[in-house]
Design an enzyme around this catalytic site. Structure first.
Site, PDB file in Angstrom:
ATOM      1  CG  HIS A 182      -0.306  -0.080   2.627  1.00  0.00           C
ATOM      2  ND1 HIS A 182      -0.853  -0.542   3.396  1.00  0.00           N
ATOM      3  CD2 HIS A 182       0.580   0.469   3.040  1.00  0.00           C
ATOM      4  CE1 HIS A 182      -0.181  -0.651   4.480  1.00  0.00           C
ATOM      5  NE2 HIS A 182       0.609   0.388   4.345  1.00  0.00           N
ATOM      6  CG  HIS A 209       0.264   4.540   7.415  1.00  0.00           C
ATOM      7  ND1 HIS A 209      -0.678   4.121   6.992  1.00  0.00           N
ATOM      8  CD2 HIS A 209       1.207   3.781   7.241  1.00  0.00           C
ATOM      9  CE1 HIS A 209      -0.546   3.088   6.066  1.00  0.00           C
ATOM     10  NE2 HIS A 209       0.962   2.813   6.395  1.00  0.00           N
ATOM     11  CG  HIS A 234       8.475  -0.891   3.655  1.00  0.00           C
ATOM     12  ND1 HIS A 234       7.707  -1.861   4.028  1.00  0.00           N
ATOM     13  CD2 HIS A 234       7.610   0.315   4.056  1.00  0.00           C
ATOM     14  CE1 HIS A 234       6.555  -1.670   4.553  1.00  0.00           C
ATOM     15  NE2 HIS A 234       6.561  -0.216   4.512  1.00  0.00           N
ATOM     16  CD  GLU A 243       2.724  -1.354   6.761  1.00  0.00           C
ATOM     17  OE1 GLU A 243       2.764  -0.056   7.005  1.00  0.00           O
ATOM     18  OE2 GLU A 243       3.098  -1.542   5.394  1.00  0.00           O
TER      19      GLU A 243
HETATM   20 FE    FE Z   1       2.095   1.161   5.697  1.00  0.00          FE
END
Ligand code: FE
Length: 288
Positions: free
Chosen positions: A22, A69, A203, A250
């Protein structure tokens, strides 16, 4: 027997699941119509078979397991699991204005059924009568569905805390998927439901390891989420973060999606693309 078939047709059912990254920059590129730029084209093209599949199967409801977030929830009170029960959901302002996307339609009766069923299955969720949605929800949605002038599907947001420790375990997220499946199977209306798990893949967006990605680890995750998801449920947060970067945690939300599916779904699409700071993964699985 015909009577049993008739009864089954009057209940909701999960038709498939999607695991998707996302990345927020995809939203900016989408809004600016830059789909054909060489760096971005492979991302959008990878979703075309998924869009075609969804158009053909025409789900009524999308349950989207995602994380906020800091756009709607903040660190002073951050629920482990939160489920939306609104008739409609607005677009959150993530700091650069509200994106030009239509609001999303909810399904009040289905959402409350889901909340009741989850609580009685011992998931003590936070029930939200208002929610605004950020890129964790929106980017996979507009990659998978058209939205002009409106979205073709009602949505139920299921927000998971993956940013403020302590986080729920991967196993807990997987079992939440089982409980979602149980709830859907008991909803007395002939509705087709698709479930999305969003986030990841590898990431890290801060510190000395900024930009760390691990394509081999991501590919192994894509293998296992399809064929042996239970083997992923014992991986600790620390192991995910060490192998694939802090924000890769995530990925536990993909386990909720997979936990809501049966043991041997059919693969519709799988893709992996990692040209920048995030491993962008996609898997779409159809229930048999
Ligand atoms: Fe995220």
């Amino acid at each position: 027997p015909p009577a049993r078939r008739r009864r089954r047709a009057e209940l909701a059912r999960i038709i498939g699941g999607i695991g998707s990254s996302h990345v927020p920059s995809i939203g900016v590129v989408h809004d600016q119509g830059r789909h054909d730029e060489p760096a971005w084209k492979p991302v959008f093209e990878a979703y075309e078979p998924v869009r075609a599949w969804l158009e053909e199967r025409a789900p009524d409801i999308a349950i989207v397991v995602y994380n906020d977030h800091g756009s709607d929830f903040f660190f002073d009170r951050y629920p482990t699991f939160a489920v939306g029960t609104a008739d409609h959901y607005g677009i959150a302002d993530e700091g650069w204005g509200t994106r030009p996307l239509p609001e999303l339609r909810g399904n009040y009766e289905f959402s409350w059924h889901l909340c009741n069923s989850l609580v009685y299955d011992e998931f003590d969720i936070t029930i939200c009568q208002e929610m605004k949605l950020d890129h964790g929800f929106l980017v996979p949605m507009h990659l998978c569905f058209p939205h002009e002038p409106d979205w073709p599907v009602a949505v139920v947001p299921v927000a998971v805390n993956v940013i403020q420790h302590p986080l729920p375990t991967g196993l807990r997220c997987y079992r939440l998927g089982h409980a979602i499946r149980h709830a859907v199977d008991g909803f007395p209306e002939d509705l087709k439901v698709v479930i999305l798990g969003t986030g990841g893949m590898s990431h890290q967006l801060h510190g000395a390891r900024f930009g760390h990605i691990n394509p081999d680890w991501d590919q192994a995750w894509l293998d296992k989420i399809e064929t042996e998801p239970e083997s992923l449920t014992s991986i600790t947060h620390q192991e995910i973060m060490e192998q694939a970067g802090a924000e890769a945690v995530e990925l536990i939300m993909w386990l909720t999606m997979r936990g809501a599916l049966g043991p041997a779904p059919r693969r519709v699409q799988r893709n992996y693309y990692a040209p920048m700071t995030t491993g962008m993964g996609l898997i779409a699985l159809e229930e048999n």
